[in-house]
Write a protein that holds these residues in place. Structure first.
Motif, PDB file in Angstrom:
ATOM      1  N   SER A 126       0.831  -1.205   0.000  1.00 26.01           N
ATOM      2  CA  SER A 126       0.000   0.000   0.000  1.00 26.01           C
ATOM      3  C   SER A 126       0.863   1.252   0.000  1.00 26.01           C
ATOM      4  N   VAL A 127       1.980   1.223   0.731  1.00 24.92           N
ATOM      5  CA  VAL A 127       2.899   2.367   0.763  1.00 24.92           C
ATOM      6  C   VAL A 127       3.536   2.571  -0.608  1.00 24.92           C
ATOM      7  N   VAL A 128       3.982   1.477  -1.210  1.00 29.28           N
ATOM      8  CA  VAL A 128       4.636   1.564  -2.517  1.00 29.28           C
ATOM      9  C   VAL A 128       3.672   2.103  -3.576  1.00 29.28           C
ATOM     10  N   VAL A 129       2.425   1.662  -3.526  1.00 23.40           N
ATOM     11  CA  VAL A 129       1.429   2.112  -4.512  1.00 23.40           C
ATOM     12  C   VAL A 129       1.085   3.583  -4.298  1.00 23.40           C
ATOM     13  N   LEU A 130       0.863   3.971  -3.053  1.00 28.16           N
ATOM     14  CA  LEU A 130       0.473   5.356  -2.772  1.00 28.16           C
ATOM     15  C   LEU A 130       1.593   6.349  -3.072  1.00 28.16           C
ATOM     16  N   TYR A 131       2.843   5.921  -2.847  1.00 31.25           N
ATOM     17  CA  TYR A 131       3.985   6.826  -3.007  1.00 31.25           C
ATOM     18  C   TYR A 131       4.946   6.328  -4.080  1.00 31.25           C
TER      19      TYR A 131
END
Length: 280
Positions: free
Chosen positions: A56-61
């Protein structure tokens, strides 16, 4: 573990992993109340679904992760303290992980701390938005405090960022970025050793027979539960991160502090009533 139990734990993981409220404390309550905290698969599952939260972090940022190589070097500098101290103090950390009362006390003390954090770091001149290597290392040292169960990796690293004159938003986002290599290492190790029953040497040497045997030992239902858990953790974590950044920027930490105190008191109450709580 049933699908519904997996979904509940994944929701708890997604909601709490990146908030300064201690995902460990919430996992203790959720798994214990469902009567599955003693199962070995539950312990492995709660770590394995961190893959979804990480994604989720990789996708959002995603733009940050393809921006420059310097970004990764700073993350490495920030993670080194936890890797080094974790290796040296592994036995001490493992011993603390067996004591639920430490989680409760950490939640209480951390909650009291968060109530005053906004006041301590209220006025800042020339705030830092992009940490230097020195800033990254110091924040990494703060992250090590989270080796004490219940402290919260997110809370300790964000406070570390604030000590380096970062804004609340920048400190929170760098905490998210630090979580990727930190949680990835922990989740990968757990899956290899606890789920696939492999030694790290088997993976390094690519011992194909043992690797195949490890994968063959997992039932289709276990794979299904893990898949559902990671998908749910991914979706919930994305929503939680978006909420947290906006809420933190506008309102600060105080509400999270009060919330931690309540959760800590709940755990102490359950312990006093004789409820069998275990850290998963």
């Amino acid at each position: 573990m049933s699908i519904w139990q997996a979904i509940i734990l994944a929701i708890v993981e997604g909601l709490t992993e990146f908030l300064p409220v201690s995902s460990t404390g919430h996992m203790v309550i959720a798994s214990s109340l469902m009567g599955i905290s003693a199962f070995e698969f539950t312990k492995m599952f709660t770590v394995a679904i961190q893959f979804g939260a990480i994604l989720s972090v990789v996708v959002l940022y995603w733009k940050r992760f393809i921006n420059s190589f310097d970004f990764y070097k700073k993350l490495l500098v920030a993670v080194i303290p936890a890797l080094a101290i974790g290796f040296v103090l592994k036995d001490v950390v493992d011993a603390m992980l067996e004591r639920v009362e430490i989680v409760a006390i950490s939640l209480l003390l951390g909650g009291i701390l968060l109530i005053f954090v906004d006041r301590w770091f209220k006025d800042r001149e020339n705030p830092v938005t992009t940490p230097s290597y020195k800033n990254a290392f110091i924040i990494g040292m703060f992250q090590c405090i989270a080796m004490i169960p219940g402290v919260s990796r997110s809370a300790s690293s964000i406070i570390g960022g604030l000590t380096q004159n970062m804004t609340r938003k920048s400190a929170a986002e760098f905490s998210f970025f630090m979580a990727v290599p930190t949680m990835l290492a922990a989740a990968t190790y757990t899956v290899l050793t606890d789920l696939l029953h492999l030694e790290i040497s088997d993976v390094i040497k690519f011992n194909l027979p043992k690797i195949q045997a490890g994968f063959a030992s997992i039932t289709p239902q276990d794979w299904q539960v893990l898949a559902v858990g990671n998908v749910v953790a991914f979706l919930v974590a994305m929503a939680a991160i978006k909420f947290f950044v906006g809420f933190l920027t506008k309102y600060g930490f105080k509400l999270f502090g009060y919330y931690r105190i309540v959760v800590g008191l709940i755990i102490l109450l359950l312990l006093s009533l004789g409820v069998d709580l275990q850290i998963v």
